[in-house]
Design a protein around this motif. Structure first.
Motif, PDB file in Angstrom:
ATOM      1  N   ILE A  64     -16.595   2.352 -13.065  1.00  0.00           N
ATOM      2  CA  ILE A  64     -16.506   1.172 -13.483  1.00  0.00           C
ATOM      3  C   ILE A  64     -15.341   1.530 -11.663  1.00  0.00           C
ATOM      4  CG2 ILE A  64     -14.278   1.245 -13.733  1.00  0.00           C
ATOM      5  CD1 ILE A  64     -17.279  -1.101 -13.474  1.00  0.00           C
ATOM      6  N   SER A  65     -14.308   3.117 -11.411  1.00  0.00           N
ATOM      7  CA  SER A  65     -13.236   2.772 -10.337  1.00  0.00           C
ATOM      8  C   SER A  65     -14.259   2.951  -9.076  1.00  0.00           C
ATOM      9  CB  SER A  65     -12.016   4.122 -10.859  1.00  0.00           C
ATOM     10  OG  SER A  65     -11.628   3.691 -11.618  1.00  0.00           O
ATOM     11  N   ALA A  66     -14.807   3.792  -9.003  1.00  0.00           N
ATOM     12  CA  ALA A  66     -14.992   4.076  -8.077  1.00  0.00           C
ATOM     13  C   ALA A  66     -16.395   3.031  -6.872  1.00  0.00           C
ATOM     14  CB  ALA A  66     -16.454   5.068  -8.365  1.00  0.00           C
ATOM     15  N   VAL A  67     -17.643   2.463  -8.161  1.00  0.00           N
ATOM     16  CA  VAL A  67     -18.022   1.541  -6.999  1.00  0.00           C
ATOM     17  C   VAL A  67     -17.135   0.286  -7.054  1.00  0.00           C
ATOM     18  CG1 VAL A  67     -19.140  -0.497  -8.605  1.00  0.00           C
ATOM     19  CG2 VAL A  67     -19.978   1.590  -8.998  1.00  0.00           C
ATOM     20  N   GLY A  68     -16.067  -0.035  -7.860  1.00  0.00           N
ATOM     21  CA  GLY A  68     -15.042  -0.813  -7.556  1.00  0.00           C
ATOM     22  C   GLY A  68     -14.163  -1.136  -5.889  1.00  0.00           C
ATOM     23  N   SER A  69     -13.575   0.900  -6.350  1.00  0.00           N
ATOM     24  CA  SER A  69     -13.122   0.924  -5.280  1.00  0.00           C
ATOM     25  C   SER A  69     -14.011   0.759  -3.726  1.00  0.00           C
ATOM     26  CB  SER A  69     -12.910   2.775  -4.898  1.00  0.00           C
ATOM     27  OG  SER A  69     -11.890   2.757  -6.391  1.00  0.00           O
ATOM     28  N   PHE A  70     -15.056   1.295  -3.538  1.00  0.00           N
ATOM     29  CA  PHE A  70     -16.624   0.581  -2.916  1.00  0.00           C
ATOM     30  C   PHE A  70     -16.499  -0.707  -2.025  1.00  0.00           C
ATOM     31  CE2 PHE A  70     -20.516   0.250  -1.375  1.00  0.00           C
ATOM     32  CZ  PHE A  70     -20.994   0.433  -0.814  1.00  0.00           C
ATOM     33  N   ILE A  71     -16.103  -1.753  -3.234  1.00  0.00           N
ATOM     34  CA  ILE A  71     -16.438  -2.736  -3.093  1.00  0.00           C
ATOM     35  C   ILE A  71     -15.841  -3.218  -2.403  1.00  0.00           C
ATOM     36  CG2 ILE A  71     -17.050  -5.184  -3.877  1.00  0.00           C
ATOM     37  CD1 ILE A  71     -18.651  -3.567  -6.482  1.00  0.00           C
ATOM     38  N   ALA A  72     -14.266  -3.246  -3.343  1.00  0.00           N
ATOM     39  CA  ALA A  72     -12.834  -3.445  -2.809  1.00  0.00           C
ATOM     40  C   ALA A  72     -12.715  -2.799  -0.581  1.00  0.00           C
ATOM     41  CB  ALA A  72     -12.032  -3.164  -3.016  1.00  0.00           C
ATOM     42  N   GLY A  73     -13.085  -1.587  -1.361  1.00  0.00           N
ATOM     43  CA  GLY A  73     -12.325  -1.063  -0.317  1.00  0.00           C
ATOM     44  C   GLY A  73     -13.457  -1.939   0.718  1.00  0.00           C
ATOM     45  N   THR A  74     -14.421  -1.770   1.085  1.00  0.00           N
ATOM     46  CA  THR A  74     -15.259  -2.653   2.292  1.00  0.00           C
ATOM     47  C   THR A  74     -15.353  -3.933   2.354  1.00  0.00           C
ATOM     48  OG1 THR A  74     -17.397  -1.535   1.216  1.00  0.00           O
ATOM     49  CG2 THR A  74     -17.578  -3.216   2.657  1.00  0.00           C
ATOM     50  N   LEU A  75     -14.752  -4.932   1.193  1.00  0.00           N
ATOM     51  CA  LEU A  75     -14.350  -5.720   1.710  1.00  0.00           C
ATOM     52  C   LEU A  75     -12.785  -5.931   2.469  1.00  0.00           C
ATOM     53  CD1 LEU A  75     -14.006  -8.329  -1.836  1.00  0.00           C
ATOM     54  CD2 LEU A  75     -14.928  -8.507   0.455  1.00  0.00           C
ATOM     55  N   GLY A  76     -12.400  -4.845   2.575  1.00  0.00           N
ATOM     56  CA  GLY A  76     -10.814  -4.626   3.323  1.00  0.00           C
ATOM     57  C   GLY A  76     -11.056  -4.688   4.544  1.00  0.00           C
ATOM     58  N   VAL A  77     -12.380  -4.050   4.871  1.00  0.00           N
ATOM     59  CA  VAL A  77     -12.028  -3.604   6.483  1.00  0.00           C
ATOM     60  C   VAL A  77     -12.511  -4.507   6.965  1.00  0.00           C
ATOM     61  CG1 VAL A  77     -14.382  -1.571   7.827  1.00  0.00           C
ATOM     62  CG2 VAL A  77     -13.275  -1.340   5.302  1.00  0.00           C
ATOM     63  N   VAL A  78     -13.754  -5.568   6.296  1.00  0.00           N
ATOM     64  CA  VAL A  78     -14.644  -6.507   6.042  1.00  0.00           C
ATOM     65  C   VAL A  78     -13.446  -7.506   7.310  1.00  0.00           C
ATOM     66  CG1 VAL A  78     -15.658  -9.049   6.073  1.00  0.00           C
ATOM     67  CG2 VAL A  78     -16.555  -6.603   5.237  1.00  0.00           C
ATOM     68  N   GLY A  79     -12.457  -7.616   5.958  1.00  0.00           N
ATOM     69  CA  GLY A  79     -11.495  -8.129   6.232  1.00  0.00           C
ATOM     70  C   GLY A  79     -10.255  -7.425   7.464  1.00  0.00           C
ATOM     71  N   LEU A  80      -9.959  -6.227   7.980  1.00  0.00           N
ATOM     72  CA  LEU A  80      -9.850  -6.252   8.778  1.00  0.00           C
ATOM     73  C   LEU A  80     -10.103  -6.491  10.119  1.00  0.00           C
ATOM     74  CD1 LEU A  80      -7.789  -3.436  10.314  1.00  0.00           C
ATOM     75  CD2 LEU A  80      -9.447  -1.868   9.052  1.00  0.00           C
ATOM     76  N   THR A  81     -11.931  -6.159   9.391  1.00  0.00           N
ATOM     77  CA  THR A  81     -12.049  -6.535  11.337  1.00  0.00           C
ATOM     78  C   THR A  81     -12.158  -7.534  11.872  1.00  0.00           C
ATOM     79  OG1 THR A  81     -14.350  -4.928  10.418  1.00  0.00           O
ATOM     80  CG2 THR A  81     -14.640  -6.439  12.078  1.00  0.00           C
ATOM     81  N   LEU A  82     -12.226  -8.828  10.070  1.00  0.00           N
ATOM     82  CA  LEU A  82     -11.829 -10.404  10.694  1.00  0.00           C
ATOM     83  C   LEU A  82     -10.887 -10.635  11.454  1.00  0.00           C
ATOM     84  CD1 LEU A  82     -13.460 -11.752   8.386  1.00  0.00           C
ATOM     85  CD2 LEU A  82     -14.700 -11.485  10.683  1.00  0.00           C
ATOM     86  N   PHE A  83      -9.160  -9.947  10.987  1.00  0.00           N
ATOM     87  CA  PHE A  83      -7.927 -10.611  11.825  1.00  0.00           C
ATOM     88  C   PHE A  83      -7.728  -9.499  12.490  1.00  0.00           C
ATOM     89  CE2 PHE A  83      -8.313 -11.541   7.265  1.00  0.00           C
ATOM     90  CZ  PHE A  83      -7.275 -12.641   6.986  1.00  0.00           C
ATOM     91  N   ALA A  84      -8.238  -8.774  12.849  1.00  0.00           N
ATOM     92  CA  ALA A  84      -7.703  -7.714  13.407  1.00  0.00           C
ATOM     93  C   ALA A  84      -6.997  -7.841  14.752  1.00  0.00           C
ATOM     94  CB  ALA A  84      -8.473  -6.459  13.769  1.00  0.00           C
ATOM     95  N   ILE A  85      -8.236  -9.239  15.746  1.00  0.00           N
ATOM     96  CA  ILE A  85      -8.193  -9.938  17.182  1.00  0.00           C
ATOM     97  C   ILE A  85      -7.704 -10.906  17.176  1.00  0.00           C
ATOM     98  CG2 ILE A  85      -9.898 -11.544  18.397  1.00  0.00           C
ATOM     99  CD1 ILE A  85     -10.058  -8.324  18.352  1.00  0.00           C
ATOM    100  N   PRO A  86      -7.345 -11.754  15.663  1.00  0.00           N
ATOM    101  CA  PRO A  86      -6.485 -12.896  16.343  1.00  0.00           C
ATOM    102  C   PRO A  86      -4.560 -12.724  16.108  1.00  0.00           C
ATOM    103  CG  PRO A  86      -8.024 -13.241  14.352  1.00  0.00           C
ATOM    104  CD  PRO A  86      -7.618 -12.514  14.882  1.00  0.00           C
ATOM    105  N   LEU A  87      -4.615 -10.976  15.233  1.00  0.00           N
ATOM    106  CA  LEU A  87      -3.839 -10.628  15.540  1.00  0.00           C
ATOM    107  C   LEU A  87      -2.845 -10.131  16.491  1.00  0.00           C
ATOM    108  CD1 LEU A  87      -3.115  -8.619  11.762  1.00  0.00           C
ATOM    109  CD2 LEU A  87      -1.282 -10.444  13.497  1.00  0.00           C
ATOM    110  N   THR A  88      -3.861  -9.426  17.866  1.00  0.00           N
ATOM    111  CA  THR A  88      -3.504  -8.681  18.524  1.00  0.00           C
ATOM    112  C   THR A  88      -3.268  -9.847  19.677  1.00  0.00           C
ATOM    113  OG1 THR A  88      -6.791  -8.558  18.750  1.00  0.00           O
ATOM    114  CG2 THR A  88      -4.902  -6.803  18.147  1.00  0.00           C
ATOM    115  N   SER A  89      -4.080 -11.251  19.297  1.00  0.00           N
ATOM    116  CA  SER A  89      -3.749 -12.226  20.921  1.00  0.00           C
ATOM    117  C   SER A  89      -2.551 -12.676  20.203  1.00  0.00           C
ATOM    118  CB  SER A  89      -4.186 -12.635  20.911  1.00  0.00           C
ATOM    119  OG  SER A  89      -4.979 -13.690  19.361  1.00  0.00           O
TER     120      SER A  89
END
Lengths: 504, 168
Positions: free
Chosen positions: A112-137
């Motif tokens: 469950i740690s591995a799967v949970g880490s994977f799901i949340a880790g990927t969610l986090g990268v999606v967040g990073l992808t989405l938030f990066a641009i507005p913050l840079t501007s």
């Protein structure tokens, strides 16, 4: 539309064989570093910096990021099987994970740690992808005064939120800043605090400081434990490495919630993975219909915190990449690495080197998939690392630290500096002075002083410039808030407990 | 309920170390501020010069010491006045750690003369002989294998460790 092209182009960068290889090396080493108690992501990344001199920066940074998020996967293994966090952010995993392992559900906890880490880790990268641009501007509007205030905010937040005693953390921050002033002043050419030592002219290398403060100091602490005869017991992994349907149903919501908490905490400076996992744990316990199960092997208590500390790493990269300001120890070390390659992360990097930024971000999607594979079918391999005798491991870490420091300039004098930082880190740990704020301010010190002086030059030495814009005032307000928060929280808590008692 | 609070020995020790930290912080701030006055300045270039930022840091450190003082004072209120901790403390580990520091210093001193492979093999062997006692064969194999393979690996990565007395 333009951004989308860059994001997609990032995949063509990170899917190049060479970068796939370095992603793999990074996450593999990250898992190992995570599993091994005594060496965390900061020291791990710092030790590898000299090795990456000859590499192209994109590959090197992909590898370092891989180490960073890879440690979070590895840390849970140690927490579950020997009740010691392999990496500080997995403290909460140890509570219920170890109980599960004792009851023979260690396989489920690891899975469950591995799967949970994977799901949340990927969610986090999606967040990073989405938030990066507005913050840079937004960051493009920052002048030197705004940058100074931003760093000021990052440091106050790290100081007040990190440890038990804000005063000690502030002391650590200031000592880091002071160390950063050692060396020749780049604007006036004057040597400062070098005491005539030629090795100090270029300043104190942050790799030396990080290796000393994190790796060598940790070895000293572990040697102390060994001398005192503290010996952890390793629980044999038994049963199938998977969870039941029921366990999954209990875990899926904690994973998603943990993922969101972790990401938000990661973006904010100061708190970091440990706080993210504590918050997730507390939250899950509060939401649970059977809070009494927590502490006795509740799978939610493993799933949530593990998810939180993984999405935290993606969140922590948001301020590092978009603003060029790290919010904690490990990202500070990464900033140091960026600077060493002559790359200044921040809004301009998104414009000038989209291939590097998005190659790095996209490599994290790939890296998380690799980690899932490494940490499920191949977990047995990493579990064996736990059987390496501590005495042997500590000796090897000392030797690796030596290589890491010597490789920078080939100067033995710097090895003594490293040893000195090791002793300092050990003493600091003994007296509860946190070292993460010190490393953060050591890395940021140079830039901070530069923006301070630039701002003062612009304003004609009028400090009013630091409250001269809305952004500055907001940052100042946030800094003040972060100072007041620790004073307000206990009061809030006692108030809440008081009202809960009244209800009961 | 209504139980009088007595500080544990651990807490007394913390209060003692906090006092030491307080004094050390002030000393560091004073030395740093003094050293700041020694920085030579030419009155050209930027208006602030190389001293202004350090001076600010020095004063902030004094403020931080004051902050610590307030924290200590608050702790005292909750924990009542406590005498300095007494009684024997286990200090054996400090001697051992001092030994490790000295041994590491020696290793660094001979690193370039003896070369990485030989020096680190000896260094590792001694550390393992102490901290991983009684497992001679494993220790010797690990020390030698690690020294040789790390040297080879780093040579391949173009990180040149000192070769010293060895011909390759």
């Amino acid at each position: 539309m333009d951004t989308l092209t860059h994001i997609l182009n990032g995949f063509s960068v990170c899917l190049q064989p060479i970068n796939l290889w370095y992603t793999f090396v990074g996450v593999f080493l990250g898992t190992i570093i995570g599993v091994l108690p005594g060496i965390g992501p900061s020291a791990g990344i710092a030790l590898l910096i000299p090795v990456t001199y000859g590499m192209n920066p994109t590959s090197a940074l992909i590898m370092m990021a891989g180490i960073y998020y890879g440690t979070k996967y590895g840390g849970s293994t140690t927490a579950i099987l020997i009740n010691t966090p392999g990496e500080s952010a997995s403290v909460m995993t140890a509570i219920d994970g170890y109980q599960m392992a004792k009851k023979g559900r260690g396989g489920a906890a690891l899975a469950i740690s591995a799967v949970g880490s994977f799901i949340a880790g990927t969610l986090g990268v999606v967040g990073l992808t989405l938030f990066a641009i507005p913050l840079t501007s937004m960051a493009l509007k920052f002048g030197p005064a705004e940058y100074f205030m931003l760093m000021f905010f990052a440091m106050t937040a790290v100081s007040t939120l990190a440890g038990k005693s804000p005063a000690k953390a502030v002391i650590a921050t200031l000592i880091g800043l002071m160390i950063s002033t050692i060396g020749i002043d780049l604007q006036s050419g004057q040597p400062r605090y070098t005491m005539g030592v030629p090795e100090l002219q270029d300043g104190v290398g942050f790799v030396i400081a990080v290796v000393g403060l994190f790796a060598i100091a940790e070895v000293f602490s572990q040697m102390e434990d060994m001398t005192k005869g503290v010996r952890p017991e390793i629980i044999k992994l038994q049963g199938r490495l998977w969870f039941t349907r029921e366990e999954w149903n209990l875990s899926v919501r904690p994973i998603l919630r943990g993922g969101v908490i972790g990401f938000i905490i990661g973006v904010l400076p100061g708190a970091g993975g440990t706080i993210a996992s504590i918050m997730s744990y507390v939250w899950e316990k509060r939401l649970s219909k059977h809070p009494e199960r927590f502490g006795h092997g509740a799978i939610e208590g493993v799933a949530g915190p593990e998810a939180a500390n993984n999405s935290d790493t993606a969140g922590a990269l948001v301020p590092l990449l978009t603003l060029g300001i790290p919010g904690g120890g490990a990202t500070a070390v990464m900033l140091g690495a960026f600077i060493m390659y002559g790359i200044q992360p921040g809004p301009l990097l998104f414009q000038n080197r989209p291939d590097l930024v998005w190659g790095l971000v996209d490599s994290m999607y790939v890296g998380n998939i690799m980690l899932l594979i490494l940490n499920l079918p191949l977990i047995g391999l990493f579990v064996r690392l736990l059987y390496i005798p501590g005495g042997m491991l500590m000796a090897l870490i000392m030797a690796i630290s030596t290589i890491g420091i010597y490789a920078i300039n080939g100067n033995p004098v710097e090895l003594y500096f490293g040893l000195l930082f090791g002793v300092m880190g050990y003493v600091f740990r003994k007296v509860d002075i946190p070292v993460a704020p010190l490393v953060l301010s050591l890395v940021l010190g140079g830039i901070m002083e530069q923006s301070f002086r630039q701002a003062m030059t612009i304003s004609g030495a009028n400090p009013g410039i630091f409250v001269g814009s809305t952004i500055c005032i907001v940052l100042l307000a946030l800094s003040v808030l972060s100072v007041l928060l620790p004073f307000m929280l206990p009061r809030l808590k006692s108030w809440r407990e008081g009202s809960a008692n009244a209800e009961a | 309920m209504g139980v009088c609070y007595h500080p544990s020995p651990e807490e007394k020790r913390t209060m003692m170390t906090d006092r030491v930290i307080f004094v050390c912080t002030i000393v560091v701030a004073a030395v740093y501020l003094y050293a700041t006055t020694l920085i030579p300045t030419l009155e050209i270039g930027d208006p602030l010069g190389p001293k202004a930022f350090p001076r600010l840091l020095g004063f902030c450190l004094l403020l931080a010491a004051a902050m610590l003082f307030v924290e200590m004072w608050k702790d005292r209120q909750t924990a009542a006045a406590a005498p300095a901790p007494s009684g024997p403390r286990d200090v054996r580990h400090l001697w051992i750690l001092a030994g490790v520091v000295v041994w590491s210093g020696l290793f660094y001193a001979v690193l370039e003369r003896l070369g990485y492979v030989v020096a680190s093999a000896i260094y590792l062997l001694a550390l393992m002989a102490w901290f991983n006692r009684g497992k001679w064969r494993a220790n010797v194999v690990t020390a030698v294998l690690f020294s040789v393979s790390s040297y080879a690996l780093f040579a391949k990565l173009e990180v040149n460790l000192p070769k010293g007395i060895l011909p390759f």
